[in-house]
Design an enzyme around this catalytic site. Structure first.
Site, PDB file in Angstrom:
ATOM      1  N   HIS A 172      -5.676   4.923   4.308  1.00 55.05           N
ATOM      2  CA  HIS A 172      -4.496   4.257   3.770  1.00 55.05           C
ATOM      3  C   HIS A 172      -4.801   3.872   2.328  1.00 55.05           C
ATOM      4  O   HIS A 172      -5.965   3.745   1.952  1.00 55.05           O
ATOM      5  CB  HIS A 172      -4.096   3.028   4.609  1.00 55.05           C
ATOM      6  CG  HIS A 172      -5.203   2.088   4.948  1.00 55.05           C
ATOM      7  ND1 HIS A 172      -5.643   1.106   4.078  1.00 55.05           N
ATOM      8  CD2 HIS A 172      -5.964   1.975   6.060  1.00 55.05           C
ATOM      9  CE1 HIS A 172      -6.635   0.418   4.656  1.00 55.05           C
ATOM     10  NE2 HIS A 172      -6.848   0.925   5.841  1.00 55.05           N
ATOM     11  N   ARG A 217     -16.318  -5.059   0.970  1.00 58.38           N
ATOM     12  CA  ARG A 217     -15.758  -3.712   1.069  1.00 58.38           C
ATOM     13  C   ARG A 217     -16.069  -2.905  -0.197  1.00 58.38           C
ATOM     14  O   ARG A 217     -16.243  -1.687  -0.152  1.00 58.38           O
ATOM     15  CB  ARG A 217     -14.253  -3.780   1.295  1.00 58.38           C
ATOM     16  CG  ARG A 217     -13.830  -4.523   2.559  1.00 58.38           C
ATOM     17  CD  ARG A 217     -14.068  -3.712   3.806  1.00 58.38           C
ATOM     18  NE  ARG A 217     -12.997  -2.761   4.060  1.00 58.38           N
ATOM     19  CZ  ARG A 217     -12.936  -1.976   5.121  1.00 58.38           C
ATOM     20  NH1 ARG A 217     -13.905  -1.993   6.015  1.00 58.38           N
ATOM     21  NH2 ARG A 217     -11.929  -1.141   5.301  1.00 58.38           N
ATOM     22  N   ARG A 253      -8.157   5.649  -3.969  1.00 61.77           N
ATOM     23  CA  ARG A 253      -9.390   4.963  -3.611  1.00 61.77           C
ATOM     24  C   ARG A 253     -10.495   5.284  -4.629  1.00 61.77           C
ATOM     25  O   ARG A 253     -10.497   6.348  -5.255  1.00 61.77           O
ATOM     26  CB  ARG A 253      -9.844   5.414  -2.221  1.00 61.77           C
ATOM     27  CG  ARG A 253      -8.952   4.953  -1.084  1.00 61.77           C
ATOM     28  CD  ARG A 253      -9.315   3.567  -0.627  1.00 61.77           C
ATOM     29  NE  ARG A 253      -8.471   3.128   0.481  1.00 61.77           N
ATOM     30  CZ  ARG A 253      -8.753   2.061   1.236  1.00 61.77           C
ATOM     31  NH1 ARG A 253      -9.836   1.355   1.005  1.00 61.77           N
ATOM     32  NH2 ARG A 253      -7.951   1.714   2.205  1.00 61.77           N
ATOM     33  N   SER A 263      -6.468  -4.674  -0.874  1.00 55.93           N
ATOM     34  CA  SER A 263      -7.405  -4.596   0.242  1.00 55.93           C
ATOM     35  C   SER A 263      -6.865  -5.367   1.443  1.00 55.93           C
ATOM     36  O   SER A 263      -6.533  -6.549   1.328  1.00 55.93           O
ATOM     37  CB  SER A 263      -8.755  -5.191  -0.181  1.00 55.93           C
ATOM     38  OG  SER A 263      -9.533  -5.556   0.934  1.00 55.93           O
ATOM     39  N   GLY A 264      -6.781  -4.688   2.591  1.00 58.34           N
ATOM     40  CA  GLY A 264      -6.337  -5.382   3.799  1.00 58.34           C
ATOM     41  C   GLY A 264      -7.256  -6.525   4.170  1.00 58.34           C
ATOM     42  O   GLY A 264      -6.800  -7.610   4.562  1.00 58.34           O
ATOM     43  N   HIS A 265      -8.579  -6.304   4.055  1.00 60.05           N
ATOM     44  CA  HIS A 265      -9.537  -7.376   4.340  1.00 60.05           C
ATOM     45  C   HIS A 265      -9.282  -8.586   3.434  1.00 60.05           C
ATOM     46  O   HIS A 265      -9.338  -9.736   3.883  1.00 60.05           O
ATOM     47  CB  HIS A 265     -10.965  -6.883   4.135  1.00 60.05           C
ATOM     48  CG  HIS A 265     -11.573  -6.238   5.327  1.00 60.05           C
ATOM     49  ND1 HIS A 265     -11.165  -5.015   5.802  1.00 60.05           N
ATOM     50  CD2 HIS A 265     -12.576  -6.647   6.161  1.00 60.05           C
ATOM     51  CE1 HIS A 265     -11.892  -4.694   6.864  1.00 60.05           C
ATOM     52  NE2 HIS A 265     -12.744  -5.667   7.112  1.00 60.05           N
ATOM     53  N   HIS A 307     -13.275   0.035  -2.072  1.00 62.33           N
ATOM     54  CA  HIS A 307     -12.214  -0.738  -2.719  1.00 62.33           C
ATOM     55  C   HIS A 307     -12.594  -1.089  -4.147  1.00 62.33           C
ATOM     56  O   HIS A 307     -13.773  -1.158  -4.504  1.00 62.33           O
ATOM     57  CB  HIS A 307     -11.930  -2.035  -1.952  1.00 62.33           C
ATOM     58  CG  HIS A 307     -10.866  -1.907  -0.906  1.00 62.33           C
ATOM     59  ND1 HIS A 307      -9.560  -1.588  -1.197  1.00 62.33           N
ATOM     60  CD2 HIS A 307     -10.908  -2.065   0.444  1.00 62.33           C
ATOM     61  CE1 HIS A 307      -8.853  -1.544  -0.076  1.00 62.33           C
ATOM     62  NE2 HIS A 307      -9.642  -1.822   0.932  1.00 62.33           N
ATOM     63  N   ASP A 327      -8.351  -4.726  -6.032  1.00 65.28           N
ATOM     64  CA  ASP A 327      -7.856  -4.739  -4.647  1.00 65.28           C
ATOM     65  C   ASP A 327      -8.212  -6.051  -3.970  1.00 65.28           C
ATOM     66  O   ASP A 327      -7.429  -6.609  -3.184  1.00 65.28           O
ATOM     67  CB  ASP A 327      -8.477  -3.607  -3.830  1.00 65.28           C
ATOM     68  CG  ASP A 327      -8.124  -2.221  -4.326  1.00 65.28           C
ATOM     69  OD1 ASP A 327      -7.144  -2.081  -5.064  1.00 65.28           O
ATOM     70  OD2 ASP A 327      -8.837  -1.268  -3.956  1.00 65.28           O
ATOM     71  N   LYS A 339       0.817  -1.214   0.000  1.00 63.43           N
ATOM     72  CA  LYS A 339       0.000   0.000   0.000  1.00 63.43           C
ATOM     73  C   LYS A 339       0.851   1.265   0.000  1.00 63.43           C
ATOM     74  O   LYS A 339       0.685   2.155  -0.842  1.00 63.43           O
ATOM     75  CB  LYS A 339      -0.913   0.010   1.227  1.00 63.43           C
ATOM     76  CG  LYS A 339      -2.158  -0.855   1.158  1.00 63.43           C
ATOM     77  CD  LYS A 339      -2.901  -0.811   2.485  1.00 63.43           C
ATOM     78  CE  LYS A 339      -4.183  -1.608   2.485  1.00 63.43           C
ATOM     79  NZ  LYS A 339      -5.257  -0.941   1.729  1.00 63.43           N
TER      80      LYS A 339
END
Length: 523
Positions: free
Chosen positions: A405, A471, A352, A410-412, A477, A481, A344
């Site tokens: 961020h 998300r 985004r 995607s963190g998820h 997102h 992502d 990231k």
């Protein structure tokens, strides 16, 4: 600190009085433990160094219109203050904690943990030693198609998943997305259908209901059992559709509104419900829930490689039992997030969808000129959004919009991809889930599902897709992502399993499971 300051005599205190038995004495065991750790370290170190390609937008556009900048100060067009952006780049380049304290912010909202990009791990891969393909470029046809999908997801947030085949909006969405040459979502016979709409591309994603069984079935929790009814927001609770509101959020001001909640707890039955689930979850919640459900199915649901399935005298516990599985499912999440944060902040800094929506708004209203691919403007979704909201901004399900961020990956998606991979390593992917269910239209009850059998592997893949694409339903997102983030998470989990493969005493043939691309791996 590992005996720092202790003398060799203190470290070997009472060695002559030890009562331990086993194949290795204390000194030999210490050397063997060192060798296991050293071998894992050398294995990771000696892997080929990956490249870290980016899409080039940061170099192509001097005004940084293709990169993330939320929470920094912006002008009236939502373009970032270049001095502030450069201060962020300088801090990311040096890694000096003091430099991060000098980044100018536009309001009260802070950047989310950029220094996590530098963290080291003692097991599994180093975050810098994993690679991703470059995300779609700002002017690409793919990002235009992904934005059209996001507009449609916003327009259909309140459509029940069970009504996708008959609702005019979802029918229109499938038809519209079929017209994009570079749309990366799943298709049947080359067409997006209401059965493939907003789903993932992995094995099992198109089988059965949209929502995975692991987000619906009751959760065993010790002596208790919990129904997965949740708090959700009300129909039409959309935000950041007015330009000044959008611009204030880009500058890091606090939201002026609040989400409005349904007073009744409901099972997930729409994109809005799913978006709110991934708004409030903690990092390993989805996979931890799935793990508890799978453990409740008993030994028949365990992977056939589990050595204790063949033992006449022993059961697994600390190794290959419940504590082992729970630990690996949870521990993968943080390592995965470190890998995501490196990508990231230190590689991509991808803007985004919320920010891209501002570019669309200013282009179509004549306020500025941006190189957005023209395929987007042929999409029915663009006119539908304007007719409903009066702007071309992407409606957000959360009052605060996206997190502070960058978008890719995607963190998820990354931590769920890692956790699901761990679950596939420990459980039988072919095990058919008993008594499958389907949420009722009002979300108050679960109904029996009577379609094709739902196997663990497919429903775990669907869980990863649900959490990642959930998300996207919120507007925060891109599809890329999600899809690439899931793959990165899988790579994290595989590297952790590789480090631990030789730490067990059992007669163990190795972890074997199906990757997200459908191929089989043995570790």
């Amino acid at each position: 600190m590992s005996g720092q300051g202790s003398s060799p005599n203190e470290l070997n205190l009472n060695l002559g009085e030890s009562c331990d038995i086993g194949p290795a004495g204390a000194r030999k065991r210490r050397q063997e433990a060192f060798q296991v750790r050293q071998d894992a370290t050398l294995f990771q170190r000696n892997l080929p160094l990956p490249g870290h390609p980016c899409n080039g937008d940061e170099f192509l556009y001097p005004n940084k219109i293709g990169n993330y900048s939320k929470a920094l100060p912006h002008n009236q067009l939502g373009e970032v203050n270049l001095n502030a952006y450069q201060a962020m780049i300088e801090a990311l380049t040096t890694g000096n904690p003091e430099d991060f304290e000098s980044i100018p912010l536009g309001g009260v909202t802070k950047l989310t943990n950029p220094q996590a990009a530098y963290a080291f791990e003692l097991a599994g891969p180093d975050s810098h030693h994993l690679s991703l393909i470059a995300p779609p470029a700002f002017s690409s046809a793919q990002i235009a198609s992904e934005m059209a999908e996001l507009y449609w997801q916003a327009l259909t947030r309140d459509v029940y998943f069970m009504d996708y085949n008959t609702n005019p909006l979802t029918i229109a969405a499938a038809s519209d997305l079929s017209g994009f040459a570079d749309f990366p979502g799943p298709k049947l016979n080359g067409e997006v259908t209401t059965g493939t709409l907003f789903r993932g591309n992995m094995p099992g994603d198109l089988v059965g209901p949209y929502i995975s069984q692991f987000l619906w079935q009751d959760i065993p929790f010790g002596a208790a059992k919990f129904a997965q009814r949740q708090r959700t927001t009300i129909v039409g609770d959309d935000h950041l559709t007015m330009y000044e509101e959008w611009l204030n959020i880009q500058n890091g001001f606090a939201p002026a509104a609040q989400n409005q909640f349904d007073p009744v707890l409901r099972y997930i039955r729409s994109g809005r419900d799913l978006g709110e689930w991934v708004h409030r979850d903690f990092s390993c919640q989805g996979v931890l829930t799935a793990c508890l459900i799978l453990l409740g199915y008993g030994k028949d649901a365990l992977a056939q490689t589990n050595p204790y399935l063949r033992s006449a005298t022993q059961l697994g516990f600390t190794t290959f039992g419940i504590p082992h599985i729970l630990d690996f499912v949870a521990r993968a999440a943080r390592v995965a997030l470190e890998a995501a944060w490196f990508q990231k902040f230190l590689v991509h800094r991808q803007l985004r969808p919320e920010e891209y929506g501002g570019r669309v708004q200013n282009l179509l209203t004549g306020a500025s000129d941006y190189p957005i691919n023209s395929q987007l403007f042929n999409s029915q979704a663009v006119s539908e959004i304007f007719n409903k909201y009066g702007t071309y901004l992407l409606p957000q399900a959360f009052v605060e919009g996206c997190p502070t961020h960058p978008s890719y990956p995607s963190g998820h998606a990354v931590y769920t991809g890692a956790g699901v991979t761990m679950l596939k390593a420990f459980f039988n992917e072919s095990f058919v889930i008993p008594n499958p269910v389907l949420a009722s239209a009002d979300g108050l009850s679960l109904l029996p599902y009577s379609g094709p059998p739902l196997a663990v592997g497919g429903e775990l893949n669907k869980l990863a897709a649900n959490i990642a694409i959930g998300r996207n339903f919120a507007g925060i997102h891109w599809r890329s992502d999600a899809s690439e983030g899931i793959k990165l998470g899988e790579a994290v989990a595989i590297r952790i399993l590789e480090d631990y493969r030789d730490t067990y005493n059992e007669d163990f043939s190795g972890f074997s499971f199906t990757k997200f691309d459908g191929t089989t791996i043995i570790i």
